[in-house]
Scaffold this motif. Structure first.
Motif, PDB file in Angstrom:
ATOM      1  N   UNK A 140       1.509   1.131 -22.626  1.00 42.92           N
ATOM      2  CA  UNK A 140       0.086   1.433 -22.427  1.00 42.92           C
ATOM      3  C   UNK A 140      -0.086   2.678 -21.564  1.00 42.92           C
ATOM      4  N   UNK A 141       0.717   2.792 -20.516  1.00 49.41           N
ATOM      5  CA  UNK A 141       0.661   3.964 -19.647  1.00 49.41           C
ATOM      6  C   UNK A 141       1.053   5.221 -20.408  1.00 49.41           C
ATOM      7  N   UNK A 142       2.120   5.137 -21.191  1.00 49.01           N
ATOM      8  CA  UNK A 142       2.574   6.285 -21.970  1.00 49.01           C
ATOM      9  C   UNK A 142       1.563   6.718 -23.021  1.00 49.01           C
ATOM     10  N   UNK A 143       0.757   5.771 -23.486  1.00 52.63           N
ATOM     11  CA  UNK A 143      -0.272   6.085 -24.479  1.00 52.63           C
ATOM     12  C   UNK A 143      -1.539   6.623 -23.829  1.00 52.63           C
ATOM     13  N   UNK A 144      -1.560   6.670 -22.497  1.00 47.26           N
ATOM     14  CA  UNK A 144      -2.727   7.205 -21.803  1.00 47.26           C
ATOM     15  C   UNK A 144      -3.821   6.185 -21.574  1.00 47.26           C
ATOM     16  N   UNK A 145      -3.501   4.911 -21.722  1.00 47.89           N
ATOM     17  CA  UNK A 145      -4.495   3.856 -21.495  1.00 47.89           C
ATOM     18  C   UNK A 145      -4.407   3.432 -20.034  1.00 47.89           C
TER      19      UNK A 145
END
Length: 102
Positions: free
Chosen positions: A76-81
């Motif tokens: 989720x962090x890597x996806x920018x969420x």
């Protein structure tokens, strides 16, 4: 690190009446699509390609029940969420559900 588009809403939770109501209300009022990216029945693991399609696709409400483990949170962090909405269930409702189902 990039941010996911602001039009995307990540709604985490079991498909119970309140979550379904909130998801459907967001879809209808904001014109969002529905997206899922958790692999069904596999320890609530996020499917990276489905998550990428959610972030890169049209504005949508995405997610289902998923484990808050390092793997999922890193995806989720890597996806920018980075913006999270936490829905807290009314304890009285949880007690009624527990009594009804158990």
């Amino acid at each position: 690190m990039t941010e996911a588009p602001a039009e995307h809403v990540l709604l985490i939770g079991l498909p119970k009446s309140a979550n379904v109501f909130i998801r459907n209300t967001l879809m209808e009022t904001l014109g969002l699509q529905s997206a899922t990216f958790v692999i069904p029945g596999v320890r609530q693991i996020v499917n990276p390609m489905a998550l990428f399609n959610f972030v890169e696709g049209p504005p949508a409400v995405g997610g289902q029940h998923m484990a808050p483990d390092d793997y999922n949170l890193d995806l989720l962090d890597g996806a920018g969420l980075h913006r999270i909405v936490l829905l807290v269930r009314d304890p009285r409702d949880a007690l009624v559900s527990w009594w009804h189902h158990l």
